[in-house]
Design a protein around this motif. Structure first.
Motif, mmCIF file in Angstrom:
data_model
loop_
_atom_site.group_PDB
_atom_site.id
_atom_site.type_symbol
_atom_site.label_atom_id
_atom_site.label_comp_id
_atom_site.label_asym_id
_atom_site.label_seq_id
_atom_site.Cartn_x
_atom_site.Cartn_y
_atom_site.Cartn_z
ATOM 1 N N ILE A 35 0.843 -1.189 0.000
ATOM 2 C CA ILE A 35 0.000 0.000 0.000
ATOM 3 C C ILE A 35 0.882 1.243 0.000
ATOM 4 O O ILE A 35 1.965 1.245 0.578
ATOM 5 N N CYS A 36 0.429 2.287 -0.694
ATOM 6 C CA CYS A 36 1.212 3.525 -0.788
ATOM 7 C C CYS A 36 0.286 4.721 -0.569
ATOM 8 O O CYS A 36 -0.903 4.553 -0.307
ATOM 9 N N SER A 37 0.811 5.914 -0.715
ATOM 10 C CA SER A 37 0.009 7.118 -0.486
ATOM 11 C C SER A 37 -1.055 7.312 -1.562
ATOM 12 O O SER A 37 -2.043 8.006 -1.321
ATOM 13 N N PHE A 42 -6.362 6.835 4.119
ATOM 14 C CA PHE A 42 -6.124 8.086 4.834
ATOM 15 C C PHE A 42 -5.803 9.215 3.864
ATOM 16 O O PHE A 42 -6.271 10.335 4.017
ATOM 17 N N PHE A 43 -5.003 8.936 2.851
ATOM 18 C CA PHE A 43 -4.581 9.959 1.906
ATOM 19 C C PHE A 43 -5.599 10.174 0.795
ATOM 20 O O PHE A 43 -5.720 11.269 0.260
ATOM 21 N N THR A 44 -6.345 9.132 0.409
ATOM 22 C CA THR A 44 -7.302 9.263 -0.685
ATOM 23 C C THR A 44 -8.666 9.744 -0.207
ATOM 24 O O THR A 44 -9.432 10.288 -0.993
ATOM 25 N N GLY A 45 -8.986 9.536 1.052
ATOM 26 C CA GLY A 45 -10.294 9.915 1.572
ATOM 27 C C GLY A 45 -11.357 8.874 1.285
ATOM 28 O O GLY A 45 -12.522 9.070 1.576
#
Length: 96
Positions: A35-37, A42-45
């Motif tokens: 998994i990445c940003s 959390f980062f994608t909403g």
């Protein structure tokens, strides 16, 4: 600084399971991550429900063979309990 004591820090490629590729430098070399940003909630909403149904099914299968036993009060415990209509005083004592 002393020569030849620092680690080699070459360019590396970090590959995510979603297909995102990040170019960076690392002593580890190239590697892959799950998994990445770009795909992390959390980062994608965006909230991803991960295998909740599988966990529930596993729980039901695990405890289906062992039905819950109902605890029946012993005869001595029922007689020791105060009457239902009795008023309670200080510290939970029953008043007559």
């Amino acid at each position: 600084m002393k020569p030849e004591i620092h680690p080699v820090y070459p360019p590396s490629r970090v590959t995510c399971a979603c297909g995102n590729i990040v170019e960076t430098k690392s002593t580890r070399g190239s590697f892959s991550v799950e998994i990445c940003s770009n795909c992390h909630p959390f980062f994608t909403g965006k909230y991803k429900l991960v295998d909740t149904a599988g966990r529930i099914d596993r729980f039901r299968k695990k405890y289906a063979a062992n039905p819950a036993k109902e605890a029946a009060p012993a005869a001595g415990e029922a007689a020791a309990a105060p009457a239902a209509g009795a008023k309670k005083g200080k510290k939970g004592e029953a008043k007559a």
